[in-house]
Design a protein around this motif. Structure first.
Motif, mmCIF file in Angstrom:
data_model
loop_
_atom_site.group_PDB
_atom_site.id
_atom_site.type_symbol
_atom_site.label_atom_id
_atom_site.label_comp_id
_atom_site.label_asym_id
_atom_site.label_seq_id
_atom_site.Cartn_x
_atom_site.Cartn_y
_atom_site.Cartn_z
ATOM 1 N N VAL A 75 -9.676 -12.460 14.256
ATOM 2 C CA VAL A 75 -8.305 -12.687 13.784
ATOM 3 C C VAL A 75 -8.096 -11.841 12.535
ATOM 4 O O VAL A 75 -8.918 -11.871 11.608
ATOM 5 C CB VAL A 75 -8.032 -14.170 13.451
ATOM 6 N N ILE A 76 -7.004 -11.094 12.514
ATOM 7 C CA ILE A 76 -6.699 -10.238 11.370
ATOM 8 C C ILE A 76 -5.467 -10.791 10.667
ATOM 9 O O ILE A 76 -4.499 -11.185 11.313
ATOM 10 C CB ILE A 76 -6.434 -8.798 11.858
ATOM 11 N N ALA A 77 -5.530 -10.857 9.341
ATOM 12 C CA ALA A 77 -4.364 -11.274 8.553
ATOM 13 C C ALA A 77 -3.756 -10.043 7.902
ATOM 14 O O ALA A 77 -4.476 -9.213 7.326
ATOM 15 C CB ALA A 77 -4.776 -12.285 7.487
ATOM 16 N N ARG A 78 -2.444 -9.919 8.018
ATOM 17 C CA ARG A 78 -1.731 -8.774 7.426
ATOM 18 C C ARG A 78 -0.509 -9.288 6.667
ATOM 19 O O ARG A 78 -0.077 -10.407 6.880
ATOM 20 C CB ARG A 78 -1.300 -7.812 8.547
ATOM 21 N N THR A 79 0.035 -8.425 5.826
ATOM 22 C CA THR A 79 1.167 -8.878 5.017
ATOM 23 C C THR A 79 2.152 -7.753 4.761
ATOM 24 O O THR A 79 1.783 -6.574 4.784
ATOM 25 C CB THR A 79 0.673 -9.456 3.670
ATOM 26 N N MET A 80 3.394 -8.125 4.494
ATOM 27 C CA MET A 80 4.429 -7.178 4.064
ATOM 28 C C MET A 80 4.507 -7.153 2.537
ATOM 29 O O MET A 80 5.360 -6.487 1.959
ATOM 30 C CB MET A 80 5.789 -7.569 4.652
ATOM 31 N N SER A 81 3.609 -7.908 1.871
ATOM 32 C CA SER A 81 3.714 -8.092 0.419
ATOM 33 C C SER A 81 3.164 -6.937 -0.407
ATOM 34 O O SER A 81 3.567 -6.744 -1.543
ATOM 35 C CB SER A 81 2.963 -9.360 -0.007
ATOM 36 N N LYS A 82 2.202 -6.181 0.104
ATOM 37 C CA LYS A 82 1.477 -5.249 -0.749
ATOM 38 C C LYS A 82 1.961 -3.808 -0.575
ATOM 39 O O LYS A 82 2.806 -3.364 -1.325
ATOM 40 C CB LYS A 82 -0.030 -5.390 -0.501
ATOM 41 N N GLY A 83 1.464 -3.049 0.401
ATOM 42 C CA GLY A 83 1.897 -1.661 0.551
ATOM 43 C C GLY A 83 3.391 -1.553 0.824
ATOM 44 O O GLY A 83 4.081 -0.688 0.279
ATOM 45 N N PHE A 84 3.917 -2.416 1.667
ATOM 46 C CA PHE A 84 5.357 -2.420 1.933
ATOM 47 C C PHE A 84 6.139 -2.891 0.701
ATOM 48 O O PHE A 84 7.338 -2.634 0.597
ATOM 49 C CB PHE A 84 5.691 -3.328 3.125
ATOM 50 N N GLY A 85 5.470 -3.611 -0.182
ATOM 51 C CA GLY A 85 6.097 -3.996 -1.440
ATOM 52 C C GLY A 85 7.195 -5.026 -1.301
ATOM 53 O O GLY A 85 8.186 -4.987 -2.024
ATOM 54 N N LEU A 86 7.053 -5.981 -0.380
ATOM 55 C CA LEU A 86 8.107 -6.978 -0.169
ATOM 56 C C LEU A 86 7.599 -8.389 -0.441
ATOM 57 O O LEU A 86 7.918 -9.336 0.290
ATOM 58 C CB LEU A 86 8.646 -6.851 1.270
ATOM 59 N N ALA A 87 6.836 -8.549 -1.520
ATOM 60 C CA ALA A 87 6.195 -9.837 -1.806
ATOM 61 C C ALA A 87 7.188 -10.993 -1.885
ATOM 62 O O ALA A 87 6.894 -12.103 -1.440
ATOM 63 C CB ALA A 87 5.384 -9.752 -3.102
ATOM 64 N N ALA A 88 8.379 -10.744 -2.431
ATOM 65 C CA ALA A 88 9.347 -11.835 -2.586
ATOM 66 C C ALA A 88 9.898 -12.317 -1.242
ATOM 67 O O ALA A 88 10.355 -13.457 -1.145
ATOM 68 C CB ALA A 88 10.507 -11.401 -3.479
#
Ligand SMILES: *Cc1c(COP(=O)(O)O)cnc(C)c1O
Length: 365
Positions: free
Chosen positions: A209-222
């Protein structure tokens, strides 16, 4: 007292410590080089998409099937292998609740993201830390394998690893996958550099299982959007257990727009990666500092040979309105700092102040 009705494991719950975030929000003048946020604000296109969503903010959002499909295309995986979450932390939490109960163990390559340990404990499990190799911060796969018992229900990795910065290889991961035990790899920082994506391994390994986020490189943490990539049967269970409507319409539309701007993402990755390299190279030049290369948007450095204490350095920078983090976790023995890539100006100023602070005493004025 009313708390006697609370289930035993929860009464002494120690959550992931988010104090540094609150501190920075109370002192808005600070350069936020402490929590691995992206220094670049959202693109005009993303802001426009979020505004359009909030224009109809009286409506409940839909489930985000279009965002799920767009993320599937972006990662070249089947849509059924993706589950969206209110940040990757939401879906990681669901996953741990599904897999870890009282008496279970999780094997964690440390130092790493403290959330793996805190969620294991909250669910009554016992985290078993396996140190990375000192100074080189390599994954010790043999030691990980040796730490597995018949109670182990998750092996946790983070690649590239927060806070050490190095990513793991497919060969290392496959050795752990071959145990058949669920392996959770947090790839939150993938878009911040050029580490390897493990998404292509999901189809052949139902225990990955891989966890990914839009918070870091994409810069959309909010916006609070993250996701898991994994076996469709397991992802279906996560979907049924997670809270409905946990992703806002702003999150769905903002992220769809961001995925539609590949040049913007490439610019961000290049900026973050080259500034991380620059921070590393410059810190490495400072007497008494040993810095480590990073594929994340942060750089770890051991300052023990400078003769200055971590808290003195962090406090001196704070007096100059720069907030960085002292790293006290496993194996780092309170001698390391972690600095997040900021704007060019913030990075320049940080480097100049660090050099001034760490001038060897003999040469000091
Ligand atoms: C920052 C970070 C996250 C991000 O969590 P979100 O809830 O998606 O914002 C996840 N994992 C690691 C290791 C992180 O450092």
């Amino acid at each position: 007292m009313i708390d006697r009705f609370v289930k035993p494991g929860f009464r002494s719950a120690a959550p992931y410590n988010a104090e540094h975030h609150d501190f920075a929000w109370q002192h808005r003048q600070l350069a936020r080089m402490m929590s691995n946020e992206c220094p670049i604000p959202p693109s005009e296109g993303v802001r426009e998409a979020v505004r359009r969503a909030f224009d109809i903010g009286h409506l409940y959002p839909y489930s985000g099937k279009d965002l799920q499909a767009a993320l599937a295309r972006y990662n070249n995986v089947a849509p059924e292998s993706i589950v969206l979450g209110n940040g990757s932390t939401e879906v990681l939490d669901v996953l741990v609740r599904l897999l870890v109960g009282p008496g279970d163990e999780t094997v964690i390559a440390s130092p790493t993201y403290a959330f793996f340990e805190s969620q294991t404990r909250i669910n009554g499990g016992e985290p078993v830390s396996v140190p990375l190799t000192p100074r080189t911060w390599e994954l010790d796969v043999d030691a990980m394998l040796a730490a597995i018992t018949d109670r182990t229900t998750i092996i946790f990795l983070c690649s590239p690893n927060n806070p050490t910065g190095k990513g793991w290889s497919t060969a290392q991961l496959v050795r752990l996958l071959d145990t058949g035990i669920p392996v959770v790899v947090d790839q939150a920082y993938l878009e911040c550099g050029y580490a390897e994506s493990f998404a292509p391994l999901v189809a052949a390994h139902p225990n990955l299982v891989i966890a990914r986020t839009m918070s870091k490189g994409f810069g959309l943490a909010a916006l609070r959007v993250g996701y898991l990539i994994g076996d469709p049967e397991l992802m279906d269970i996560v979907t049924r257990v997670r809270i409905p409507f946990s992703i806002s319409l702003m999150g769905i539309w903002g992220c769809l727009q961001a995925l539609d701007e590949p040049e913007e993402l490439a610019y961000r990755t290049e900026f973050i990666s080259s500034e991380a390299d620059r921070l590393h190279a410059a810190m490495q030049q400072v007497d008494g500092v040993e810095s480590y290369p990073s594929d994340g948007n942060f750089v770890l450095a051991d300052i023990s040979a400078s003769g200055r204490s971590v808290s003195a350095v962090v406090d001196s920078l704070l007096a100059e309105d720069i907030l960085i983090r002292a790293m006290g976790a496993h194996g780092l023995k309170g001698s390391h700092i972690r600095v997040t890539v900021g704007t060019v100006e913030q990075n320049d100023r940080y480097l100049r102040l660090l050099e001034e602070l760490l001038v060897p005493v003999s040469r000091g004025v």
